[in-house]
Write a protein that holds these residues in place. Structure first.
Motif, PDB file in Angstrom:
ATOM      1  N   LYS A   1       0.849  -1.198   0.000  1.00  0.00           N
ATOM      2  CA  LYS A   1       0.000   0.000   0.000  1.00  0.00           C
ATOM      3  C   LYS A   1       0.879   1.241   0.000  1.00  0.00           C
ATOM      4  O   LYS A   1       1.854   1.324   0.727  1.00  0.00           O
TER       5      LYS A   1
ATOM      6  N   GLU B   1       0.811   5.459   0.358  1.00  0.00           N
ATOM      7  CA  GLU B   1       0.105   6.688   0.710  1.00  0.00           C
ATOM      8  C   GLU B   1       0.836   7.834   0.029  1.00  0.00           C
ATOM      9  O   GLU B   1       2.013   8.092   0.300  1.00  0.00           O
TER      10      GLU B   1
ATOM     11  N   GLU C   1      -2.378  12.272  -0.275  1.00  0.00           N
ATOM     12  CA  GLU C   1      -3.667  12.006   0.374  1.00  0.00           C
ATOM     13  C   GLU C   1      -4.481  10.943  -0.364  1.00  0.00           C
ATOM     14  O   GLU C   1      -5.696  10.846  -0.191  1.00  0.00           O
ATOM     15  N   LYS C   2      -3.809  10.149  -1.178  1.00  0.00           N
ATOM     16  CA  LYS C   2      -4.442   9.025  -1.865  1.00  0.00           C
ATOM     17  C   LYS C   2      -3.761   7.736  -1.432  1.00  0.00           C
ATOM     18  O   LYS C   2      -2.641   7.735  -0.929  1.00  0.00           O
ATOM     19  N   THR C   3      -4.454   6.624  -1.653  1.00  0.00           N
ATOM     20  CA  THR C   3      -3.881   5.309  -1.378  1.00  0.00           C
ATOM     21  C   THR C   3      -3.860   4.502  -2.661  1.00  0.00           C
ATOM     22  O   THR C   3      -4.882   4.376  -3.352  1.00  0.00           O
TER      23      THR C   3
ATOM     24  N   GLU D   1       9.316   5.007   4.415  1.00  0.00           N
ATOM     25  CA  GLU D   1       8.926   6.401   4.196  1.00  0.00           C
ATOM     26  C   GLU D   1      10.025   7.084   3.394  1.00  0.00           C
ATOM     27  O   GLU D   1      11.205   6.998   3.746  1.00  0.00           O
TER      28      GLU D   1
ATOM     29  N   LEU E   1       6.315   9.938   0.072  1.00  0.00           N
ATOM     30  CA  LEU E   1       5.379   8.826   0.007  1.00  0.00           C
ATOM     31  C   LEU E   1       5.715   7.815   1.089  1.00  0.00           C
ATOM     32  O   LEU E   1       6.838   7.753   1.585  1.00  0.00           O
ATOM     33  N   LYS E   2       4.716   7.021   1.453  1.00  0.00           N
ATOM     34  CA  LYS E   2       4.885   5.992   2.474  1.00  0.00           C
ATOM     35  C   LYS E   2       4.372   4.684   1.920  1.00  0.00           C
ATOM     36  O   LYS E   2       3.288   4.625   1.334  1.00  0.00           O
TER      37      LYS E   2
END
Length: 279
Positions: free
Chosen positions: A117, A119, A122-124, A253, A275-276
């Protein structure tokens, strides 16, 4: 019932021909079969809910098709058997699982429901093979815009991107441990071994584990970088330990000192600094 789901845009439309070949084969074997374009399915999860558990899905496409599917079914429990028929351009996912092929298909329902996943803004998002920040995204953007395709054209765009790329300072946290790399060319987080149409950038990565491989290339001059890049196809780039750093982790991260292209399984997003990624 066998449901053949194909991407008509994949590999210049050759997926249509491949889907028809599979359909004809199943008809000759007296199997119930129908073929459907993925562009005709508005909601993948609703389509899956309409199936019986004994129905079998055959996906015909490549990495882009699988990327689309992974994001459509994120968090959804797939109850049907899902098979992959290789029909894309890069086929990095297929390279990673080809040893599991039986009768021309690889079973992938386990893989497409267990994806990393991301992030971002603000989207996944989810990816099957790779998440790459840096010069690789620039190469992909140039290649996608080019009217000519093929290895020679890819190498030409690679040279153009490398010669114009502005390296960045990378701050990265892997399972809580912080690291900094100056003059970074690219950072790649791998679920599988391959990216870029056959580059074996993470030769020791096993997509069945819960760990991801992180590869950072930094502080290398342009002439040497151009020499190193071809060795990625064989996985021998890892011998350049001074410039190529490899790590393992579940939570990553990434922060770049200037906006970068980020590529997810061939899908490109511009102007990203943070991004994460979690597995």
């Amino acid at each position: 019932m066998h449901y053949i789901l194909f991407n008509p845009l994949s590999n210049g439309g050759t997926c249509i021909t491949r889907a028809e070949e599979i359909k004809t084969k199943f008809i000759n074997e007296n199997k119930e079969v129908t073929s459907i374009s993925l562009l005709e399915i508005e909601h993948i999860q609703e389509f899956l809910n309409s199936l019986n558990e004994e129905d079998i899905i055959i996906l015909v496409g490549g990495d882009g098709t699988l990327y689309h599917i992974a994001n459509e079914i994120a968090g959804y429990e797939v109850h049907n058997k899902v098979l992959l028929a290789k029909a894309g351009t890069g086929n990095d996912f297929y390279r990673d699982v080809k040893d599991e092929e039986e009768d021309g298909f690889v079973r992938i329902d386990e893989y497409i429901t267990n994806t990393p996943k991301v992030e971002i803004n603000e989207k996944t998002l989810h990816f099957n093979n790779s998440c790459v920040m840096g010069v690789d995204g620039d190469i992909c953007e140039r290649t996608n815009k080019s009217k000519r395709k093929g290895a020679i054209n890819y190498f030409y765009n690679c040279l153009r991107a490398v010669l114009s790329f502005k390296k960045y300072t990378l701050n990265i946290k892997i399972d809580g441990e912080e690291k900094e790399f100056e003059k970074t060319w690219f950072t790649v987080v791998m679920q599988g071994k391959y990216f870029g149409g056959g580059m074996k950038v993470a030769p020791d990565q096993d997509r069945k584990t819960d760990e991801l491989t992180v590869v950072v290339v930094h502080k290398v001059c342009v002439p040497l970088l151009i020499c190193i890049l071809p060795t990625i196809y064989s996985g021998k780039h890892i011998k350049f330990k001074k410039y190529v750093k490899i790590f393992k982790g579940k939570e990553i991260e990434i922060k770049a000192s200037r906006p970068q292209w980020v590529e997810f399984d061939g899908d490109i997003t511009p102007n990203i600094t943070e991004l994460k990624i979690t597995k």
